[in-house]
Scaffold this active site. Structure first.
Site, PDB file in Angstrom:
ATOM      1  N   TYR A 138     -42.102   1.135   1.682  1.00  0.00           N
ATOM      2  CA  TYR A 138     -40.769   0.956   1.090  1.00  0.00           C
ATOM      3  C   TYR A 138     -40.824  -0.069  -0.035  1.00  0.00           C
ATOM      4  O   TYR A 138     -40.308   0.147  -1.134  1.00  0.00           O
ATOM      5  CB  TYR A 138     -39.789   0.518   2.179  1.00  0.00           C
ATOM      6  CG  TYR A 138     -38.442   0.059   1.687  1.00  0.00           C
ATOM      7  CD1 TYR A 138     -37.501   0.974   1.211  1.00  0.00           C
ATOM      8  CD2 TYR A 138     -38.094  -1.287   1.692  1.00  0.00           C
ATOM      9  CE1 TYR A 138     -36.257   0.555   0.761  1.00  0.00           C
ATOM     10  CE2 TYR A 138     -36.854  -1.715   1.258  1.00  0.00           C
ATOM     11  CZ  TYR A 138     -35.937  -0.796   0.790  1.00  0.00           C
ATOM     12  OH  TYR A 138     -34.708  -1.205   0.339  1.00  0.00           O
ATOM     13  N   LYS A 142     -40.231   0.243  -4.241  1.00  0.00           N
ATOM     14  CA  LYS A 142     -39.345  -0.590  -5.048  1.00  0.00           C
ATOM     15  C   LYS A 142     -40.087  -1.215  -6.227  1.00  0.00           C
ATOM     16  O   LYS A 142     -39.528  -1.342  -7.330  1.00  0.00           O
ATOM     17  CB  LYS A 142     -38.711  -1.671  -4.178  1.00  0.00           C
ATOM     18  CG  LYS A 142     -37.750  -1.132  -3.123  1.00  0.00           C
ATOM     19  CD  LYS A 142     -36.585  -0.375  -3.737  1.00  0.00           C
ATOM     20  CE  LYS A 142     -35.567   0.053  -2.713  1.00  0.00           C
ATOM     21  NZ  LYS A 142     -34.425   0.786  -3.301  1.00  0.00           N
TER      22      LYS A 142
END
Length: 251
Positions: A138, A142
């Site tokens: 994750y 980003k």
């Protein structure tokens, strides 16, 4: 102005923050209380159509789980953000506010590398221009999406705010994170807490501030005593003024 992920936790606060603007909520599925286009962010054509006539995009949509595997984040978080910037370019938008995350740099201070939502006691300060150190797939997604924003700012002149959002919770939810024996996770929660009030302020500031450069990366947490993410740059570049503090809530 359009907000993707408008039905999510941050999206709901963004809608409140920008209630004085003409806002188009964009969601993954229909919601009775929201009137706007529904789409999958991996659908580039639908994304471009949804941004027709807009001037600013607040891009919040994506897989929000730090426990997600690569397949779970690649298409919605990386591919979806690419589609967001392409749609912004095609429609000549002025600004994109991208919902990045503390997880883009959390490995600097993680207590257990296998537990992204943990924080060591001797955490060092991290500024927006420090090297990224994602703590999960994750977080990697980003970092990649932040790089996309910087590229579109440099190549296409779009104003970009990479807003590294903390852990949005109300006060009762914050208190619940302090129950139990996992002090590393409790410390992380105290450091990363973003109150509803401060979330609205951060979004409003990211949308309306006069940017000192075409691409700005800024942290969005409350003014917590235990924070390690620097807020100096957010305050100076976005005129963000957080009011809440996890230490005061938990006192």
């Amino acid at each position: 102005m359009a907000i993707t992920g408008a039905a999510g936790k941050v999206g709901r606060q963004a809608l409140l923050a920008l209630c004085g603007h003409d806002v188009t909520p964009v969601t993954h599925r229909e919601h009775e209380d929201l009137e706007g286009p529904t789409l999958d962010v991996t659908d580039a054509e639908a994304f471009a159509d949804a941004l027709s006539g807009q001037d600013v995009l607040v891009h919040l949509a994506g897989n929000p789980s730090p426990d997600a595997d690569w397949e779970g984040v690649f298409e919605p978080n990386v591919g979806g953000t690419y589609n967001a910037y392409e749609a912004a370019r095609e429609n000549d938008l002025d600004r994109v506010v991208f919902a990045s995350s503390n997880h883009a740099v959390q490995m600097h201070n993680v207590e257990d590398p296998a537990e992204p939502e943990s924080m060591r006691e001797d955490a060092r300060a991290v500024r927006p221009d420090d090297p990224t150190r994602p703590d999960s797939y994750y977080g990697v997604s980003k970092v990649a999406a932040e790089a996309l924003g910087e590229f579109y700012a440099d190549r296409h002149g779009i104003e970009v705010v990479n807003l590294r959002i903390g852990w949005l919770m109300d006060e009762d939810q914050l208190r619940e994170t302090q129950d139990g024996d996992d002090e590393a996770r409790a410390r992380f929660a105290r450091a990363m807490w973003l109150s509803h009030t401060d979330c609205r302020e951060a979004v409003k500031s990211a949308v309306g501030a006069d940017l000192p450069e075409s691409s700005v990366t800024a942290h969005a947490v409350s003014r917590n005593d235990d924070r390690y993410l620097s807020l100096t740059e957010t305050m100076r570049k976005l005129d963000y003024r957080p009011r809440d503090n996890s230490a005061e809530v938990l006192a």
